[in-house]
Design a protein around this motif. Structure first.
Motif, PDB file in Angstrom:
ATOM      1  N   ARG A   1       5.869   3.660  -7.447  1.00 32.67           N
ATOM      2  CA  ARG A   1       4.427   3.858  -7.316  1.00 32.67           C
ATOM      3  C   ARG A   1       3.851   4.539  -8.560  1.00 32.67           C
ATOM      4  O   ARG A   1       4.538   5.293  -9.253  1.00 32.67           O
ATOM      5  N   ASN A   2       2.589   4.261  -8.790  1.00 35.20           N
ATOM      6  CA  ASN A   2       1.836   4.867  -9.884  1.00 35.20           C
ATOM      7  C   ASN A   2       0.762   5.751  -9.259  1.00 35.20           C
ATOM      8  O   ASN A   2      -0.029   5.280  -8.434  1.00 35.20           O
TER       9      ASN A   2
ATOM     10  N   TYR B   1      -1.800   1.029  -4.832  1.00 31.32           N
ATOM     11  CA  TYR B   1      -0.905  -0.082  -4.542  1.00 31.32           C
ATOM     12  C   TYR B   1       0.311  -0.088  -5.460  1.00 31.32           C
ATOM     13  O   TYR B   1       0.257   0.379  -6.600  1.00 31.32           O
TER      14      TYR B   1
ATOM     15  N   ASN C   1       0.856  -1.167   0.000  1.00 30.55           N
ATOM     16  CA  ASN C   1       0.000   0.000   0.000  1.00 30.55           C
ATOM     17  C   ASN C   1       0.900   1.228   0.000  1.00 30.55           C
ATOM     18  O   ASN C   1       1.739   1.402   0.899  1.00 30.55           O
TER      19      ASN C   1
ATOM     20  N   GLN D   1      -1.910   6.643 -10.205  1.00 33.16           N
ATOM     21  CA  GLN D   1      -3.272   6.204 -10.492  1.00 33.16           C
ATOM     22  C   GLN D   1      -3.693   5.010  -9.643  1.00 33.16           C
ATOM     23  O   GLN D   1      -4.829   4.557  -9.731  1.00 33.16           O
ATOM     24  N   SER D   2      -2.790   4.486  -8.824  1.00 30.35           N
ATOM     25  CA  SER D   2      -3.102   3.292  -8.032  1.00 30.35           C
ATOM     26  C   SER D   2      -2.681   3.487  -6.581  1.00 30.35           C
ATOM     27  O   SER D   2      -1.655   4.117  -6.292  1.00 30.35           O
TER      28      SER D   2
END
Length: 215
Positions: free
Chosen positions: A194-195, A200, A149, A197-198
């Motif tokens: 990390r992205n 996770y 996360n 848009q997510s």
């Protein structure tokens, strides 16, 4: 016959984790009045190891997963320390909220440790040199994927960065004693992927075993 305990320094030692049955590493901190046990495992061998210590014992549970907690009912102890979520499983003992400092010939710093692996994890820092982290550096499984996360990982990195400890002690890791900066570099490397848009960060699936997971 009790398994050999591995010494880290003159106060800190541990018994190695096992895979069959899956049972966590068990840390021992020898205070002036108590033996402080970090995680209690789930195997009969772990019970024998912990019970071989004749000094009165205080227990600390890193998180609620059975390989770290299942032997609780089989042990004699004075006090139990854990996170609020673990209390839902143990129904006893003291909850660590934020930070808790104790002294017993050694300086003990218990602290809440946000992480992806298990809700309500806590860590234990000893004499500003070593910190037991349990499984907190590891990912979680979500729909067959190994993921972190992103928000929790960011918070975890901040907490770990602020510790004085030079070394992190990671359960289920054959090396067990890892340099703080090495672990932080790996976690920061994962966070960098990390992205936006997510929520996770995906690091693998159930059939792969990537170093990004720190396992």
């Amino acid at each position: 016959m009790v398994s050999k305990r591995i010494e880290i320094d003159n106060r800190i030692s541990y018994w190695r984790a096992t895979k069959n049955p899956l049972s966590a590493d068990i840390g021992v901190i020898e205070g002036d009045n108590y033996a402080w046990i970090f995680d209690v495992g789930c195997s009969e061998e772990a019970v024998k190891c912990i019970s071989s210590i004749t000094t009165p014992k205080n227990l600390i549970l890193s998180h609620f997963h059975p390989d770290h907690t299942s032997n609780l009912s089989k042990l004699d102890f004075e006090m139990l320390y854990q996170g609020a979520h673990t209390l839902r499983y143990t129904h006893m003992g003291e909850v660590v909220n934020g930070h808790l400092w104790l002294t017993d010939g050694v300086k003990l710093h218990l602290f809440e440790l946000p992480c992806s692996h298990a809700k309500g994890s806590i860590g234990l820092e000893i004499d500003d040199k070593y910190a037991f982290l349990g499984d907190a550096a590891y990912c979680m499984m979500k729909a067959g994927q190994q993921v972190y996360n992103a928000n929790l990982l960011s918070e975890e990195i901040k907490v770990l960065r602020n510790l004085q400890a030079e070394y992190f002690l990671l359960s289920h890791d054959k090396r067990f004693v890892r340099k703080k900066e090495v672990v932080l570099k790996q976690l920061e490397g994962i966070y960098a992927k990390r992205n936006a848009q997510s929520a996770y960060i995906f690091v693998g699936n159930s059939r792969t075993h990537k170093k990004d997971t720190l396992t």
